[in-house]
Design a protein around this motif. Sequence first.
Motif, PDB file in Angstrom:
ATOM      1  N   SER A 101       3.703  48.174  38.336  1.00  0.00           N
ATOM      2  CA  SER A 101       4.878  48.842  38.644  1.00  0.00           C
ATOM      3  C   SER A 101       4.632  50.458  38.744  1.00  0.00           C
ATOM      4  O   SER A 101       5.193  50.957  39.476  1.00  0.00           O
ATOM      5  CB  SER A 101       6.000  48.543  37.878  1.00  0.00           C
ATOM      6  N   VAL A 102       3.997  50.967  37.766  1.00  0.00           N
ATOM      7  CA  VAL A 102       3.798  52.227  37.875  1.00  0.00           C
ATOM      8  C   VAL A 102       2.916  52.894  38.951  1.00  0.00           C
ATOM      9  O   VAL A 102       3.171  53.829  39.732  1.00  0.00           O
ATOM     10  CB  VAL A 102       3.230  52.537  36.385  1.00  0.00           C
ATOM     11  N   TRP A 103       1.669  51.822  38.913  1.00  0.00           N
ATOM     12  CA  TRP A 103       0.641  51.956  40.097  1.00  0.00           C
ATOM     13  C   TRP A 103       1.520  52.176  41.656  1.00  0.00           C
ATOM     14  O   TRP A 103       1.280  52.991  42.515  1.00  0.00           O
ATOM     15  CB  TRP A 103      -0.278  51.395  39.956  1.00  0.00           C
ATOM     16  N   ASP A 104       2.242  51.209  41.662  1.00  0.00           N
ATOM     17  CA  ASP A 104       3.030  51.069  42.891  1.00  0.00           C
ATOM     18  C   ASP A 104       3.854  52.298  43.325  1.00  0.00           C
ATOM     19  O   ASP A 104       3.767  52.900  44.358  1.00  0.00           O
ATOM     20  CB  ASP A 104       3.679  49.709  43.162  1.00  0.00           C
ATOM     21  N   MET A 105       4.547  52.833  42.281  1.00  0.00           N
ATOM     22  CA  MET A 105       5.304  54.090  42.731  1.00  0.00           C
ATOM     23  C   MET A 105       4.297  55.215  42.750  1.00  0.00           C
ATOM     24  O   MET A 105       4.607  56.092  43.728  1.00  0.00           O
ATOM     25  CB  MET A 105       6.265  54.269  41.382  1.00  0.00           C
ATOM     26  N   LYS A 106       3.201  55.223  42.269  1.00  0.00           N
ATOM     27  CA  LYS A 106       2.226  56.113  42.376  1.00  0.00           C
ATOM     28  C   LYS A 106       1.801  56.182  43.878  1.00  0.00           C
ATOM     29  O   LYS A 106       1.776  57.451  44.412  1.00  0.00           O
ATOM     30  CB  LYS A 106       0.936  55.979  41.301  1.00  0.00           C
ATOM     31  N   GLU A 107       1.385  55.233  44.312  1.00  0.00           N
ATOM     32  CA  GLU A 107       0.816  55.247  45.711  1.00  0.00           C
ATOM     33  C   GLU A 107       2.128  55.417  46.849  1.00  0.00           C
ATOM     34  O   GLU A 107       1.854  55.868  47.614  1.00  0.00           O
ATOM     35  CB  GLU A 107       0.485  53.595  45.920  1.00  0.00           C
ATOM     36  N   SER A 108       3.330  55.062  46.669  1.00  0.00           N
ATOM     37  CA  SER A 108       4.440  55.263  47.517  1.00  0.00           C
ATOM     38  C   SER A 108       4.767  56.909  47.332  1.00  0.00           C
ATOM     39  O   SER A 108       4.779  57.419  48.305  1.00  0.00           O
ATOM     40  CB  SER A 108       5.567  54.557  46.930  1.00  0.00           C
ATOM     41  N   LEU A 109       4.498  57.533  46.307  1.00  0.00           N
ATOM     42  CA  LEU A 109       4.659  58.913  46.205  1.00  0.00           C
ATOM     43  C   LEU A 109       3.350  59.529  47.046  1.00  0.00           C
ATOM     44  O   LEU A 109       3.666  60.528  47.549  1.00  0.00           O
ATOM     45  CB  LEU A 109       4.803  59.538  44.570  1.00  0.00           C
TER      46      LEU A 109
END
Length: 573
Positions: free
Chosen positions: A100-108
Motif C-alpha cells: 500500500s505504501v509503495w503504491d502511493m509512492k509510485e503514484s506520487l
Amino acid sequence: MSDETASEETASEESIGVLFVRRDLRLANNPILHHLSVDIPGVIKYTPTHLLVVYVLPPDQVETSGLLKAGEASPYPPALSENSHAWRTGLHRVRFLAESVWDMKESLEEFGMGLIIRVGSFPEVLESINSHYSRLKYGPQVSEVYIAKGYSVDELREEREVFATCTYLGIRYVSFDDRKPLVNLKDTPMSLMDNVPDEFSAFESQVDPLIDGGGASLQEPTWLPPFPNHVPIPPQSGPFEIPNTLVGLIQKLVDPVRLDFSFFNGLDLNGAMPLTRCVGGETRAVAQLRYVIKQGIATRFHESNDLEDSQECLRLAGYLSFGCITARQIHEELLKLENGTEPDYEETDGYNEGVTPGTKALRAELLRRDFLLVSSKKHGPDLYDINGSGPGRNTNIVWKSPNPAKARPDQQPSTLYIDGVMVQFQVGATGYGLVDAIMRQLIFTGHVGTRSHKLIVNFLAKFAGIDWQMGAEWVASLSYDHDTSLQWYTWQHYAGIGPDLSGREAVVSPVHEAFELDPNGSFVRKWMPELRRLTRLSNLFQVGTTSSELLLRFGLPGHVMVTNPVSSDTLNL
C-alpha cells in the motif's frame, strides 16, 4: 482544515512541508493533498514550495529488525503484543502495508513527487528531517507538518507527539479531519464524543439520513508542490537502511515475522489456498471496487457467505483499513450502479434499479465501520481493558489465563494447560471443525469474515472462558485488514463486555453455527484435510463425536482434537 497551530515563519525563500501519511494511503479523496493542490476563492492559505511525503515505520508497532544494516543491533525492543507476545504487525498485514505504501509512492512519482519511508518514532523522524535541512545553510527549511487525524489510541498519541515536537522546533502544525468515514459527523451533535450512542442501532438511525448529504469525494490532485530532490533527501538515521525496491522491502519486513508452519507438515491443503490474494494499494483498491460491483457481488452482498475467501468475496476491508479507499468513494460507485450512469455496469444485476437489498446492506456495513471508528475515539484506552468498557464493563468475570502473573492462584485448569489450549486455538486444533477451519484460513490467508470473527471471539471468551486479549492480539497480528480502531471494540463486544449491551447475548454453540454457516461442510473440509473423510457433519463439526472405529480408520485417535478438545464451563455439548 481544523485545529491549525502556527509558530514562527521560516526566513528561507524555499520551504518544505512534511506530510506524514498513516492510514490515508491514497491520492483521491485525500483532504491534505486536495488542500495543497487547489486555490479556493476568498481563502488565503500558505503553501510550501516543496512537499516531502513520509511514511513512518514505528518500531513499537512494526518489527523493523529486518531493516538493520549488517552487523548492527536494533535500539528498539521487538514489536510484540503485551499479552500474547504475538507480532503486533504480522506476516500478511506487513506485506499488505508495504504494498500500500509503495503504491502511493509510485503514484506520487507520476507527479514528479515521491515518498520516503523511515524507521523510528514520529518525533525521532521529524527531528532527524528538520536537523538535516537545518544543516543546509542556504537550502529550504521545514516550515510545517501535515497530518490527518486518526481514531485509535496509538494514532492520537502520535498526533500529540508530533504537535509537541513541532512546538519545540518552531514548526507549524496543521491537522485535517480524514475523510475515511461514510458520514461527516462534524456538524452533528455527535461531533462531541459524549453524544455518540453506545448502540449501533441508535447510531444508524441518526446518521443513515445523512449519507446522501455527505458531499462528493475529493478528486485526485492534478498538481502538488514538487518533491525537494533538488537538495539531498534526509537519510534514514541510525542502524537501519530502507530497500529501494518493493520486493526488497517486503522481504526485509516479512523475514522477522515469518510463522512456524511445522504443525501443518504433511497436510494436503491443495485446493484450500486461494488462487489470488489481496494486494495492497489504492490502485488495486479501485480495481477491486469496480470488480465487485460489475460482477454483482455488491448487489448480492446481503446474501453473502463470509466464509468464502475467493474473488467472490467483497474483500475491501483491508483497503478501507489502510485508507487506500474510503467509504464515500464506495458509496459513489454504488450510485453509478443504482442510477445507471456507468455503462460498464449495464449488464450487472441491479443496474438503474435504485437501492437494492445488497447495496443497502453494504452501506449499513460501511456505517457500522463509522460507528466503530467514533466509538474507538470515545472509549479510548478502555477498549484495551480486560474488564471491558462503557455500560458493558464487568469486573466480576474471571478469565482463564496462560500467564501466571494474571491468573488467579486457584485457577483451574492450570496456566500451563491454558497455554496449550491457546496453541490449539491458534493453529486450528480445538476439536470444533468450523472454529478450526476459520483459524487455519486466518493463518494461511490473513482473512477472517465478520460472522467468522464473531464465532471465534464467542468461542474463546464465552465458550472457553479464556482471556479474550490473547485472542485479540493473535488475530490482530495475522489479519491483513486489521484496524485497531475497529477490532478491539469488536472483541469486547462479542466477549459481552463492550459498550453496546447487545453483545451480552448467550454463548453460541460452535456446532450449531457450523450447521448454519457451512451446511454441507465444504469450508471445513477445505481447511481441515485431517477430517475430509468424515462423512457425517456432526463428526466433522465436533470430532469427538466420531466413533472409535472411524477414528482409528482415519488415523485420528491420537490427534489433540480428539484427546483434548477445548472444554466449556458454560455450554454442554
